[in-house]
Design an enzyme around this catalytic site. Structure first.
Site: not given
Length: 191
Positions: A110-111, A114, A163, A176
């Protein structure tokens, strides 16, 4: 001015959280760690990395090359954010894995971890496929946001509740391709 139109400031105006060199160094370290953990644990199949689209695609490709044992990859796609900067909390599978993982060693890639809702959902889904083992690798870990108890087995960086964009991570499908990881401004111009 209506706030429904997202503002897209240039990435060059955003603060760098992790440089390309820092990212490359950590991905190489995680790759060595994974290699050491899985060496000699052969199930007769390559290690399977399952990337969560779209954000993890770049991290997964770098990680796959940093692991020196035989590995292959597959992808899943889920929906939880839409165009918002905050997860809706509802997770749905849009694309499942293409190949069976039963009896194989699997790492969900996963990037960013959270709230944990997406990975918790995916972990449950993958365990139904009866892999030999299942671990989680994430580029970024944002523990302050966790809503469910889940931790990554491998994490490149722990980050504060900011963020971020770049290195595969987006805001409304933008940024991206930014090579490093940057902090998206809380109040971008135009808001």
């Amino acid at each position: 001015m209506p706030t429904s139109t997202p503002a897209f400031p240039p990435a060059s105006q955003m603060d760098i959280l992790f440089s390309t060199d820092q990212i490359a160094k950590r991905v190489a370290e995680i790759g060595r760690e994974i290699t050491a953990d899985y060496e000699g644990q052969s199930t007769g199949h390559p290690l399977v990395l399952i990337g969560v689209l779209k954000g993890a695609a770049i991290f997964l490709s770098d990680l796959a090359r940093a692991i020196s044992i035989d590995n292959t990859f597959d992808f899943v796609a889920v929906s939880s954010y839409g165009r918002a900067r905050v997860s809706s909390g509802a997770v749905k599978l849009i694309k499942d894995i293409d190949n069976p993982i039963e009896g194989k060693h699997v790492i969900l890639v996963e990037d960013i971890l959270d709230t944990g809702l997406t990975l918790s959902y995916l972990r449950g889904l993958m365990l139904q496929h009866k892999p030999a083992s299942l671990k989680i690798a994430t580029c970024l870990d944002k523990p302050e946001r966790r809503l469910v108890p889940i931790e990554a087995d491998y994490a490149c960086f722990k980050i504060p509740n900011k963020f971020v964009i770049g290195y595969g991570m987006d805001y409304a499908e933008r940024y991206r391709g930014v090579e490093d990881i940057r902090i998206f401004p809380e109040n971008p111009p135009g808001h």
